[in-house]
Design an enzyme around this catalytic site. Structure first.
Site, PDB file in Angstrom:
ATOM      1  CB  CYS A  66     -13.033 -18.009   9.459  1.00 35.91           C
ATOM      2  SG  CYS A  66     -12.768 -16.236   9.592  1.00 35.91           S
ATOM      3  CB  CYS A  90     -10.822 -16.915  12.130  1.00 38.23           C
ATOM      4  SG  CYS A  90     -12.521 -16.347  11.984  1.00 38.23           S
TER       5      CYS A  90
END
Length: 287
Positions: free
Chosen positions: A38, A41
């Site tokens: 991600c 993230c």
């Protein structure tokens, strides 16, 4: 400043209760659901870790890799990542999704972290048992910051009761009661104050017991013994004495005996099995 990893932990489904829920009893825990693949993230994670170091223990950052802990992610309703949840006292108090910019994250953190007054109230809770005078000073500092902080006022009333300053404790409770209600903890302090104030007049358990045994037909002396017992934490014997008075004279001496029973029941708290048992016995005796 502490090292960044001092306030950052990696957790998983097996350790989550210990790492997050139990820890949240003493400090807010920010849970970051993320994954290796991600991109957002990877942007958000370092910012959260930097802020955890900067805030230096005001919160703990717990990182959860969502792919490795799908049941945990599902339990928190994670539909997209990054997903961040704030937990305090084992409850979710706020959350956000996506990689917010740092200023927004700071504002979010400031909204979930305890105020300076709340931190002082928590500090006083640790002082209350063994250093009540210090707890009083700490609570008065909290009230200088937030004069209407009900938690600080209730705690101060409780501490003053421990210091045998009954009039000051009662004055705070009277002010709180003027709002038209009392929180359960404030009601508990009020009940303790009433028990202690009455028990002070009995001369203690031994004197009250001797007087009651010398005059077994004097129901008022039996109630005084119950008050003295309650002040010493002998709750069941106090409740049994009051119940026996109510059963003998429901509309006379039974009235103050009922009041003492209710005070003791309030002292025990709503979660107490003993309180529940004697609440039922009281209702049966009265009705």
């Amino acid at each position: 400043m502490a090292e960044a990893n001092a306030w950052v932990i990696e957790t998983n489904t097996g350790n989550f209760d210990r790492d997050v829920m139990e820890r949240s009893d003493s400090v807010p825990v920010v849970v970051d659901f993320w994954a290796q693949w991600c991109g957002p993230c990877r942007m958000l994670g370092p910012v959260l870790e930097q802020l955890a170091a900067e805030y230096d223990g005001k919160f703990v950052l717990a990182k959860v890799e969502s792919d490795a802990n799908p049941q945990l992610a599902a339990a928190f309703g994670v539909q997209s990542i990054p997903f961040v949840v704030a937990v305090s006292d084992r409850k979710i108090i706020d959350q956000f999704a996506g990689a917010l910019p740092e200023p927004q994250i700071r504002a979010w953190l400031d909204g979930i972290l305890p105020s300076e007054a709340e931190q002082l109230v928590a500090k006083a809770a640790g002082q209350e048992e063994n250093a009540p005078a210090e707890a009083e000073a700490t609570l008065r500092q909290a009230l200088e910051l937030e004069s209407d902080h009900s938690g600080a006022r209730i705690a101060l009333a409780r501490v003053l009761l421990k210091l045998n300053r009954y009039d000051e404790s009662a004055a705070i409770l009277d002010e709180l009661e003027q709002r038209g209600f009392l929180e359960p903890e404030a009601q508990k302090v009020k009940s303790a104050l009433q028990v202690e104030s009455i028990a002070e007049q009995t001369g203690g358990v031994d004197a009250a017991r001797a007087a009651a045994e010398e005059n077994p037909d004097d129901l008022e002396l039996r109630i005084r013994l119950a008050d003295a017992l309650a002040a010493e934490g002998e709750y069941q014997e106090a409740l049994d004495l009051c119940l026996s008075v109510i059963q003998q004279d429901r509309s006379g001496a039974g009235v103050p005996a009922r009041d003492t029973m209710l005070n003791v029941i309030n002292l025990l708290g709503s979660s107490s099995d003993l309180a529940g048992e004697y609440r039922r016995k009281l209702a049966s005796a009265l009705y």
